[in-house]
Write an enzyme that holds these catalytic residues in place. Structure first.
Site, PDB file in Angstrom:
ATOM      1  N   ASP A 172       0.856  -1.176   0.000  1.00 48.84           N
ATOM      2  CA  ASP A 172       0.000   0.000   0.000  1.00 48.84           C
ATOM      3  C   ASP A 172       0.900   1.236   0.000  1.00 48.84           C
ATOM      4  O   ASP A 172       2.102   1.141   0.189  1.00 48.84           O
ATOM      5  CB  ASP A 172      -0.975  -0.009   1.189  1.00 48.84           C
TER       6      ASP A 172
HETATM    7  C1  BGC Z   1      -5.128   3.053  -0.308  1.00 50.96           C
HETATM    8  C2  BGC Z   1      -5.151   2.030  -1.424  1.00 50.96           C
HETATM    9  C3  BGC Z   1      -4.983   2.716  -2.751  1.00 50.96           C
HETATM   10  C4  BGC Z   1      -3.699   3.522  -2.733  1.00 50.96           C
HETATM   11  C5  BGC Z   1      -3.431   4.248  -4.025  1.00 50.96           C
HETATM   12  C6  BGC Z   1      -3.930   3.977  -0.407  1.00 50.96           C
HETATM   13  O1  BGC Z   1      -4.058   5.017   0.499  1.00 50.96           O
HETATM   14  O2  BGC Z   1      -5.138   2.397   0.935  1.00 50.96           O
HETATM   15  O3  BGC Z   1      -6.376   1.341  -1.377  1.00 50.96           O
HETATM   16  O4  BGC Z   1      -4.976   1.784  -3.791  1.00 50.96           O
HETATM   17  O5  BGC Z   1      -3.804   4.495  -1.694  1.00 50.96           O
HETATM   18  O6  BGC Z   1      -4.347   5.258  -4.236  1.00 50.96           O
END
Ligand code: BGC
Length: 731
Positions: free
Chosen positions: A282
């Site tokens: 993440d």
């Molecule tokens: C989220 C993810 C997301 C990523 C990119 C993160 O803050 O938890 O679900 O895919 O950001 O936007």
């Protein structure tokens, strides 16, 4: 191909291909010069050949994203891993997400929770395919979705991104979504592995919360709860969806960062489930170390390397803390997957959204909104009868906008017709539709009093980064509002009040007995208006059933009143409720929910036949039943099968029952269908902590079927003897 990086890449690619003497139409190059470009070889053979030609720094360069800011605005993508033109490795572009691409405009699908509410895996496949198609025509190769975390607390700021509180429901929806998405040649990225259930309290959405925040909280959870509740949707994504990649979560699980947990990433994901794709972290702060992440299973850190910088990785390799073979394994997993998806052998996906079939995708979005809409109450006011009505009041400003969840699933729609406009249009010239934004209760009630029917629109606000403070509609994340009071006031002025809920998860409904109807549309996406108008006027049946329990009171959830459980003490969240969340908690504690998991009304009525139970050769059970539309309108039936398992010992408590199968059918008046549910041994199993395996206990199995977790009129019991033989009825 994205423009800025695209130009850079193309220039380098042309030079590299000239050097390799290849045809400029191919992204990989000439197989005579680059043997890994030979498409007759397997993905593994090709990745081995390529790996053997790479320097250590080229390999390490593939283990982190290269664009720090892209995640903020989705430009040129949500994530970028630069390619290596000299080797014919194209740049990898990644996009959010589960509601649609977060790059420019997109078809805003209903929230995943609405898809959970649809109880419709075939629909999930269409939604996954439509989103991936748009991701592809925005020039991306990988899609950060689906999000399959099981909802633990309805306070979760990301409850709207889940498929609800039940692992079986999520396990049926997720693989079909993935199969649909990957049919577009895009790599799905199932997220967030694992036990990612909270954003935390008090903070700045969508970034972070101070108490029990997602980047720091440690989920302390026993193995049985992990296996039975939180892991099954990921297991299904890997084994049935054959997902190409997986995103590890921000937080810690049993004190190990999820992105470097050997137990999660190596023992379970790779060894037990046989995952052969790659793991992506993440974004920002999910990766907490270099050596353990590399050794235990993280392939790519996003959006840039913090612990996976070339310098850190190379130093650790040179120090002998990360063997070169481990780097080869990590990069091999990336390359093999890219070969498997044809990434080297096709042209760039064009970044051209005029190629998107917007009307077709709008149709998918409308179907999903209709089939996920749950009719919670109806004293008879719905469906609206256009021949009888003269005046409709639409009250509440959500009727004029598009409520959605904040963060990486916030999508800018291609088009949006407000519910107010869509309802006005459907009502036609013979019916006067008047609007009041509801800010002044006196004017709202005056309008309500002189109308035949009132549609009162209310919405909550939820976002990634911070959880809700409470479950009331009057407990928003920021600012606003007195929506409960507005509903009460309007309902007092007009008994034909219909509440239209646009919500990211369960909310409290203290006014439920005072209104004529309640329709939960979740965050319904860009086709909200059309879908609501069709359901309200009975052009279609409300197809959804609750994927989450609606508690009757704030205190009626597994985590309420237990700070150690949620949001945790000093960032330690104890999952001491075990598998008893959602309806399992309500049933075990004998607490009635306001609306039960699985519940939802239709405009027609269904009759069911008796349950027929037989045994299967693999030791499982087969349950059959018939269902018939006994009403005069076509409608959606969602038959649900629950099992109550015997407790093998006092320390292994079992839920009263748990969902083990469901079947959604659209039935014409008088039409009947025979339904069959196959329960393999796994469906009968519990996780035996001592033996570290699934086990089927001897004893009495209660088999219950019906229309919700609290409406199970059909019952059979089967006894399983110690020698695994079955007999009907229990002693
Ligand atoms: C989220 C993810 C997301 C990523 C990119 C993160 O803050 O938890 O679900 O895919 O950001 O936007």
């Amino acid at each position: 191909m994205k423009l800025d990086r695209g130009l850079r890449y193309c220039a380098a690619m042309v030079l590299a291909m000239q050097a390799a003497g290849s045809d400029a139409a191919s992204r990989c190059g000439d197989a005579a010069q680059r043997p890994w470009c030979d498409t007759t070889l397997s993905a593994s053979q090709r990745s081995d050949l390529l790996l053997a030609s790479m320097t250590l720094s080229q390999k390490i360069g593939m283990m982190a994203g290269d664009d720090a800011l892209s995640v903020i605005n989705g430009t040129p993508a949500t994530g970028v891993v630069d390619g290596i033109p000299a080797l014919g490795i194209p740049t990898l572009y990644m996009s959010d997400g589960p509601v649609g691409p977060r790059e420019g405009k997109a078809t805003a699908m209903p929230s995943p929770l609405a898809l959970g509410a649809s109880f419709d895996p075939a629909l999930a496949r269409r939604v996954g395919a439509a989103i991936a198609n748009e991701v592809r025509y925005e020039g991306n190769d990988l899609l950060h979705g689906p999000s399959v975390d099981v909802m633990r607390t309805p306070l979760s700021g990301r409850a709207f991104e889940t498929y609800g509180e039940d692992p079986l429901l999520s396990s049926r929806i997720a693989p079909q979504w993935i199969i649909g998405a990957q049919s577009e040649g895009v790599i799905a990225n199932v997220k967030h592995f694992a036990v990612y259930t909270q954003e935390g309290q008090i903070g700045v959405p969508p970034v972070t919360a101070l108490i029990g925040g997602r980047q720091l909280v440690n989920a302390l959870i026993d193995e049985r709860t992990l296996r039975e509740l939180y892991l099954p949707p990921f297991e299904a994504a890997v084994q049935r969806g054959e997902v190409g990649s997986l995103m590890c979560a921000y937080h810690f699980v049993n004190s190990a960062p999820a992105c470097s947990s050997a137990h999660l990433l190596e023992d379970i994901l790779r060894q037990e489930w046989g995952f052969d794709g790659f793991v992506v972290s993440d974004y920002y702060l999910a990766v907490k170390d270099t050596v353990l992440s590399a050794r235990n299973g993280l392939e790519i850190e996003m959006p840039i390397g913090t612990f996976y910088t070339p310098l850190l990785l190379e130093l650790q390799v040179r120090a002998g803390l990360i063997p070169v073979s481990t780097i080869d394994q990590r990069v091999g997993n990336i390359l093999r997957t890219l070969f498997r998806f044809g990434f080297f052998d096709r042209a760039d996906f064009p970044s051209d959204d005029t190629l998107i079939d917007q009307p077709a995708h709008a149709r998918v979005a409308r179907d999903a909104a209709e089939r996920g809409m749950v009719l919670l109450r109806n004293t008879g006011v719905l469906p609206l009868d256009a021949r009888q009505l003269r005046r409709i009041a639409v009250i509440g400003e959500p009727a004029t906008r598009l409520p959605n969840g904040g963060g990486s699933s916030a999508v800018v729609p291609f088009q949006f017709v407000t519910p107010l406009d869509a309802i006005t249009q459907r009502a036609g010239s013979g019916i006067a539709v008047s609007y009041d934004d509801g800010r002044q209760p006196a004017s709202a009630t005056a309008l309500a009093a002189k109308s035949d029917v009132v549609l009162v629109f209310v919405a909550d606000k939820s976002s990634e980064g911070v959880d809700k403070r409470c479950l009331s509609l009057d407990c928003p994340l920021l600012g606003r509002s007195a929506q409960d009071r507005l509903i009460e006031a309007v309902a007092a002025a007009n008994p034909n009040t219909v509440v239209m809920l646009e919500i990211g998860g369960p909310v409290l409904t203290p006014w439920r007995e005072h209104v004529a109807a309640i329709l939960s549309a979740w965050y319904p996406g860009q086709e909200a208006g059309a879908a609501m108008a069709r359901v309200l006027f009975g052009d279609t049946d409300p197809g959804g059933r609750l994927p989450v329990s609606f508690p009757a009171a704030e205190k009626d959830t597994a985590t309420a009143g237990h700070l150690a459980r949620y949001p945790g003490l000093l960032n330690q969240a104890f999952y001491s409720e075990g598998i008893f969340t959602g309806y399992r908690w309500h049933d075990a504690n004998n607490v009635a929910p306001a609306y039960a998991f699985g519940f939802g009304l239709s405009y027609t009525q269904f009759e069911t036949g008796e349950l027929e139970v037989s045994t299967r050769r693999d030791g499982g059970l087969r349950v059959a039943m018939s269902i018939r539309n006994a009403g005069s309108r076509a409608g959606w039936a969602v038959a649900q099968l629950y099992l109550g398992l015997p407790s093998p010992s006092a320390d292994v408590a079992q839920p009263v029952h748990a969902l083990k199968g469901f079947d959604k059918q659209r039935l014409q008046p008088g039409e009947s269908q025979r339904l069959q549910f196959d329960l393999d041994p796994r469906a009968l199993s519990y996780w035996d902590i001592a033996d570290n395996r699934w086990r089927v206990a001897a004893g009495c199995y209660s088999i219950d079927a019906g229309s919700s977790s609290r409406e199970l009129p059909l019952h059979r019991a089967m006894n399983r003897a110690a020698d695994s033989s079955w007999s009907a009825g229990c002693p």
